[in-house]
Design an enzyme around this catalytic site. Structure first.
Site, short mmCIF file in Angstrom:
data_model
loop_
_atom_site.label_atom_id
_atom_site.label_comp_id
_atom_site.label_asym_id
_atom_site.label_seq_id
_atom_site.Cartn_x
_atom_site.Cartn_y
_atom_site.Cartn_z
N ARG A 603 2.53 -2.78 1.50
CA ARG A 603 2.05 -3.76 2.49
C ARG A 603 2.50 -5.17 2.14
O ARG A 603 2.61 -5.51 0.96
CB ARG A 603 0.51 -3.73 2.55
CG ARG A 603 -0.05 -2.41 3.03
CD ARG A 603 -1.52 -2.43 3.23
NE ARG A 603 -2.23 -2.94 2.05
CZ ARG A 603 -3.43 -3.51 2.14
NH1 ARG A 603 -3.99 -3.67 3.32
NH2 ARG A 603 -4.04 -3.95 1.05
N SER A 664 1.76 -1.66 -8.71
CA SER A 664 0.81 -0.70 -9.29
C SER A 664 1.47 0.28 -10.23
O SER A 664 1.45 1.51 -10.01
CB SER A 664 0.10 0.02 -8.17
OG SER A 664 -0.32 -0.91 -7.22
N ASP A 718 -2.72 -3.05 -9.28
CA ASP A 718 -3.66 -2.86 -8.15
C ASP A 718 -5.10 -2.77 -8.62
O ASP A 718 -6.02 -3.17 -7.91
CB ASP A 718 -3.27 -1.64 -7.30
CG ASP A 718 -3.14 -0.36 -8.11
OD1 ASP A 718 -2.90 0.69 -7.49
OD2 ASP A 718 -3.24 -0.42 -9.35
C1 0WK Z 1 -5.12 0.21 -1.72
C2 0WK Z 1 -4.71 -0.98 -2.58
C3 0WK Z 1 -3.45 -0.68 -3.31
C4 0WK Z 1 -3.64 0.58 -4.12
C5 0WK Z 1 -4.06 1.67 -3.23
C6 0WK Z 1 -4.32 2.89 -4.01
O1 0WK Z 1 -4.52 -2.10 -1.75
O2 0WK Z 1 -3.09 -1.73 -4.12
O3 0WK Z 1 -2.45 0.89 -4.78
O4 0WK Z 1 -5.25 1.34 -2.53
O5 0WK Z 1 -4.70 3.89 -3.17
P1 0WK Z 1 -3.66 4.88 -2.50
O6 0WK Z 1 -3.05 4.18 -1.38
O7 0WK Z 1 -2.71 5.28 -3.56
O8 0WK Z 1 -4.50 6.00 -2.06
C1 BGC Z 2 -0.09 3.42 -12.31
C2 BGC Z 2 -1.09 2.31 -12.37
C3 BGC Z 2 -1.80 2.17 -11.06
C4 BGC Z 2 -2.37 3.49 -10.62
C5 BGC Z 2 -3.08 3.41 -9.31
C6 BGC Z 2 -0.73 4.68 -11.78
O1 BGC Z 2 0.22 5.66 -11.60
O2 BGC Z 2 0.46 3.67 -13.56
O3 BGC Z 2 -0.47 1.15 -12.71
O4 BGC Z 2 -2.82 1.25 -11.21
O5 BGC Z 2 -1.36 4.44 -10.54
O6 BGC Z 2 -2.25 3.06 -8.29
#
Ligand code: 0WK
Ligand code: BGC
Ligand code: BGC
Length: 978
Positions: A603, A664, A718
């Site tokens: 994003r 992240s 993140d």
């Molecule tokens: C939303 C956060 C972002 C993070 C994500 C993790 O803004 O920084 O990496 O959540 O959740 P995902 O999208 O991997 O389920």
């Molecule tokens: C990364 C982290 C991150 C997490 C959640 C992991 O795979 O190593 O830096 O915070 O994922 O997104």
């Protein structure tokens, strides 16, 4: 006690080889003596006016008199003609007109459908009890099974040894032994009855040695029961002369298991409990048309049939069929049979063990037919119409006429001889004229029974027509019970009447070969298969069921790894300083750009921080796999392309706003705007990035794209962005947690504990990178072969082991590997491996959230699996649900153990007895899974009872957090500049 039974046992007859083929139980076994009836009050003779309904006699039964002859009765004078009329009048009461049969059919059908809909008030007259038998036999069932039959044949109990060959048409004659149940046992305590049953079992096994291996037993228990599983069934009420105390409302399987235990026969395992109608239906050879109705008329009567599961409100099913035991014996207990009941029926009911109950059964069941005949004969004798008005003590005593006597006396060829034998046996000296009259009485009683039974069966067939939406129904009915065996006329009247009541149904009848023993064995075979599957499922999932001790172990190991990481020693937890020293204090102001890379979506955000709060505008962009796994330049150029696109869209082109970069991935930060990528995770693998400062990589990409000005101020993880974002609302938020594609956590650590960063006072946010926890093998004891398979198949084997047991990128894969394993064991999908299930990532983690959602009925679980091209049965769907629950539960508990480790660290850092702290959380899995968050919180409460932890779900993601970190950095930079 045991000795006494032994006598009875000796009375037991072993019947195996000597059974005549096709005649089910043969003539052996105890007579169906209704000697269990209470002493009779004197028999009230109904006044014709009040009791007898008008009937048009369409059946041309035993009387040529037209109904109007009733009025003549009052003028009856003694003499032959009159006697015959009196008898005819009396027998006319047993005639049931076609209209009445159709009324019964309609009334019963109504009650059946009310019960199927789960109507409670008024309670329907029949119960419609689901039996957990979901399919008619495949013919593939095989094995040796012990079968115990109780209740189907009144005062007898039968033990069988049944061998199922699993080969169509290849039948092995079951070995069986019948035992007479002493009256005091049928009316005694439940323990007595079940101990007697256990005693018979051992007696049978002594007489028929079948080896000591584990014996699987099917329990045919022919009474109304609420079944909650193939091996769990609660007795609702006794019928048919049984009335043992302490059993109604109990699980009869458990009572039998306890009795077998008391007997020390530990090698007998009760696998299934089955109603005799179900055993009868399932005992049918799977022919051209499967038997879908089981009908029993023995001491009692009942039927079962295969109903569409979606029509059974009690079941949460929409597909497939389930066998329903109608329990039609109680039809009319609400008075619906009133007009049909004769004074003899009322007399019999009042003297029965269960007055006012099982009224329909008392007009049809074998236990009662003989008694009805006796009551009519004794009435006519009293009226001086029979036996010259003389009677006998035997004729006055209950149960003196057996149902088989009724059948024998009716026998077209030798009936008359039987009448003489039987009446003389009752101490009567019948005239020739009496013989015919007595036979007419028998015929009247049994004909009515057969017709009523036909009307009830017609109701079941009409229900099947509706349930299958088929007008022209072709169906096979399996019939069982000694009334069928003894009473050939009963069968033909039943068939004729059914044909008349449901002419559009093409019904064929198959007599059950051995009273349903084989059917019980078939159900037991299915139950054994399901039980074996369940054991294999439990064995497979056992390693996923973590107990408190194991979780406390993870917590302790994590604490140790944290301490080592903070001291800069070798540890699977890198504990990376983030140079974020404080959470926002609300004084931040300005417009900021933020990037959020590493989660499900990439994003770009515009974050406006004002007095009034924070406004966010963002745009989601995808990062194609070939870019995420391409070159670093490609990836960062893609990122800058998205920024430029966003700026254009937001009218920000050419503006150089301070930018916060949520990146992240594990980065060793040397400063707020310097982060060396240690290694990619979560499916990213862009080349030439690891070991590089990603802020530089971004700046290089910006430079490559002329005419773009961007001021990269901060790079945050993140977890940090999420903590800051939630910290803006709640200053107690000192930990950030991500459970999404990946998983990780950060928290505010005391600077004095952070080696490698100058200063002893104040705090710094530490990015734990807990995804790598256990990469040193410390989680080996918890890791399963499925975890190893997922790890081996990943692009970073051996890395991120903790993450691979918790996060969204991997849970679906773990489940898929378990499903493959269970399919290979034949536990799931009938052992059929499908191409789709062997496809990586085809089982999305999102499916776990969908499948485990409470609102999703099993049917939707099946829909998800069928979309994957899997041949799913409801048992499969249930097992897949359990697999998902086990995998997600372990993930949440491990995550909870991690959070508990961190909050306990913060509490101890501050030397506090109690700590109140908030945790900012984000991530699709945490947010969307129906139970994940509550399981995490529960685990934290268990492992860190001195910490009160509030989980704050971040609304705006970590982009806002990155902007706030940037804002703080800008504010600090400003204050240092002035
Ligand atoms: C939303 C956060 C972002 C993070 C994500 C993790 O803004 O920084 O990496 O959540 O959740 P995902 O999208 O991997 O389920
Ligand atoms: C990364 C982290 C991150 C997490 C959640 C992991 O795979 O190593 O830096 O915070 O994922 O997104
Ligand atoms: C019971 C049924 C059983 C039937 C035939 C009735 O009394 O309630 O469960 O199927 O008898 O044995």
């Amino acid at each position: 006690m045991a000795v006494q039974w032994r006598e009875h046992l000796l009375q037991g007859t072993s019947t195996g080889q000597d059974r005549k083929p096709g005649r089910g139980r043969g003539q052996q076994g105890p007579p169906m003596r209704p000697h269990l009836l209470k002493a009779p009050p004197s028999l009230p003779i109904p006044t014709l006016e009040t009791e007898l309904p008008s009937r048009e006699n369409l059946w041309g039964t035993y009387t040529t008199q037209s109904p109007s002859s009733r009025t003549l009765l009052t003028m009856w004078e003694p003499g032959a003609g009159c006697e015959r009329r009196e008898v005819q009048e009396c027998l006319q009461q047993f005639q049931v007109t076609r209209a009445q049969l159709q009324q019964i059919q309609a009334g019963l059908l109504d009650s059946m459908e009310q019960a199927l809909r789960g109507q409670a008030n008024p309670a329907p007259a029949v119960r419609m009890l689901p039996t957990y038998v979901g399919s008619t036999p495949h013919g593939t069932e095989q094995g040796d099974f012990l079968v115990l039959e109780l209740g189907a044949t009144g005062a007898s109990l039968r033990v069988l040894w049944v061998t199922l060959t699993g080969v169509d048409g290849h039948r092995v004659e079951p070995r069986s032994q019948e035992f007479v149940i002493p009256q005091e046992v049928m009316l005694g305590t439940g323990q007595q009855l079940f101990d007697f049953a256990a005693c018979c079992l051992s007696e049978f096994l002594d007489a028929h040695p079948v080896g000591n291996q584990g014996l699987q037993l099917g329990f045919s228990f022919s009474f109304p029961c609420h079944q909650t599983g193939l091996a769990r069934s609660t007795l609702i009420s006794w019928t048919k002369g049984f009335r043992c105390s302490g059993v109604e409302g109990q699980d009869v399987v458990q009572l039998l298991r306890d009795a077998i235990q008391r007997r020390g026969a530990s090698n007998i395992d009760v696998i299934a409990v089955v109603n005799d109608t179900v055993g009868t239906m399932m005992g049918c050879e799977p022919g051209v048309r499967p038997c879908e109705v089981g009908l029993v008329v023995d001491t009692g009567t009942n039927a079962c049939y295969m109903e569409e599961a979606r029509h059974v409100a009690a079941l949460d099913e929409d597909r497939g069929r389930v066998c329903v035991s109608v329990e039609w014996g109680s039809f009319g207990d609400d008075g619906a049979l009133g007009p049909l009941l004769t004074a003899f029926d009322h007399a019999l009911d009042l003297e029965s063990l269960n007055p006012h109950a099982q009224r329909f059964e008392k007009m049809v069941g074998g236990l009662y037919l003989g008694e009805l005949v006796r009551l009519v004969l004794s009435h006519l004798a009293q009226r001086g119409v029979l036996f010259g008005g003389s009677s006998s003590p035997a004729l006055q005593s209950q149960g003196s006429i057996l149902p088989e006597d009724v059948a024998a006396m009716e026998d077209p060829s030798v009936g008359a001889a039987h009448v003489l034998t039987i009446l003389q046996g009752l101490g009567l000296s019948p005239e020739v004229s009496d013989v015919e009259l007595v036979r007419s009485v028998c015929a009247a009683v049994s004909t009515r029974a057969a017709r009523l039974c036909a009307a009830a069966l017609a109701a079941v067939l009409a229900r099947l027509q509706r349930s299958r939406e088929q007008q022209m129904l072709q169906v096979t009915v399996a019939t069982g019970g000694r009334v069928f065996e003894w009473h050939r006329r009963f069968h033909s009247i039943l068939q004729e009447t059914v044909a008349l009541l449901v002419p559009e149904c093409d019904v064929s009848f198959i007599p059950s070969v051995d009273g349903g023993g084989r059917g019980v064995a078939v159900v037991t075979a299915v139950a054994a298969r399901l039980a074996a599957h369940r054991r294999l499922l439990e064995e497979t999932l056992m390693p996923f069921r973590l107990n408190c001790e194991q979780l406390a172990g993870v917590q302790a190991q994590m604490r140790e790894a944290m301490a080592k990481g903070l001291r800069g020693e070798a540890s699977s937890l890198r504990m990376l300083p983030t140079y974020v020293r404080a959470t926002p204090d609300g004084s931040e102001r300005g417009d900021f750009l933020a990037l959020d890379l590493g989660g499900t979506n990439f994003r770009v955000l515009l974050v406006r921080v004002t007095e009034g709060g924070v406004q966010i505008t963002n745009q989601v962009y995808s990062v194609p796999e070939h870019v995420a796994q391409g070159s670093g330049q490609q990836l960062f150029d893609h990122i800058v392309d998205c920024i430029v696109d966003f700026q254009r869209a937001q009218g920000l082109s050419g503006q150089s706003l301070p930018l916060g970069f949520t990146f992240s991935f594990p980065c060793k930060q040397l400063g707020l705007d310097q982060g060396i990528l240690l290694n990619w995770t979560k499916g990213f693998n862009a080349l030439d990035c690891e070991g590089r400062d990603v802020v530089c990589l971004l700046r290089e990409a910006i430079r490559r794209r002329q005419a773009v000005e961007l001021n990269v101020v901060a790079i945050v993880n993140d977890t940090v962005g999420t903590m800051m974002s939630c910290g803006y609302e709640d200053p107690r938020c000192e930990m950030g947690l991500i459970v999404g594609t990946g998983t990780n956590a950060c928290y505010m650590e005391e600077l004095r504990n952070v080696a490698g960063v100058a200063g002893d006072s104040g705090q710094m946010c530490i990015n734990m990178e807990w995804g790598a926890f256990g990469d040193d093998g410390s989680l080996g004891s918890l890791s399963t072969c499925f975890d190893d398979s997922v790890d081996q198949a990943s692009i970073n084997p051996g890395k991120q082991r903790f993450e691979k047991m918790i996060s969204g990128m991997y849970l679906g894969e773990i489940v898929r590997h378990i499903l493959l394993h269970l399919t290979s064991l034949g536990v799931l999908f009938r052992g059929q491996q499908t191409q789709r299930l062997q496809t990586r990532d085809i089982f999305k983690t999102k499916f776990l959230s969908d499948i485990e959602s409470d609102s999703l009925a099993l049917r939707q679980v099946r829909a998800i699996l069928e979309d994957l091209g899997l041949p799913v049965t409801s048992d499969d769907a249930l097992m897949v649900l359990e697999v998902c629950q086990a995998v997600s539960r372990r993930a949440a508990q491990l995550c909870g153990a991690g959070v508990a480790a961190v909050v306990e660290k913060i509490r101890e850092n501050r030397g506090l007895e109690e700590l109140t702290v908030s945790v900012g959380v984000d991530g699709t899995l945490y947010k969307l899974h129906p139970h994940f968050s509550s399981l995490v919180a529960a685990t934290v409460r268990q492992l860190a009872p001195r910490c009160t932890v509030t989980f704050l779900e971040s609304e705006d993601g970590s982009g806002k957090g990155a902007a706030l970190v940037t804002a703080v950095a800008c504010r600090l930079a400003q204050t240092t500049r002035v």
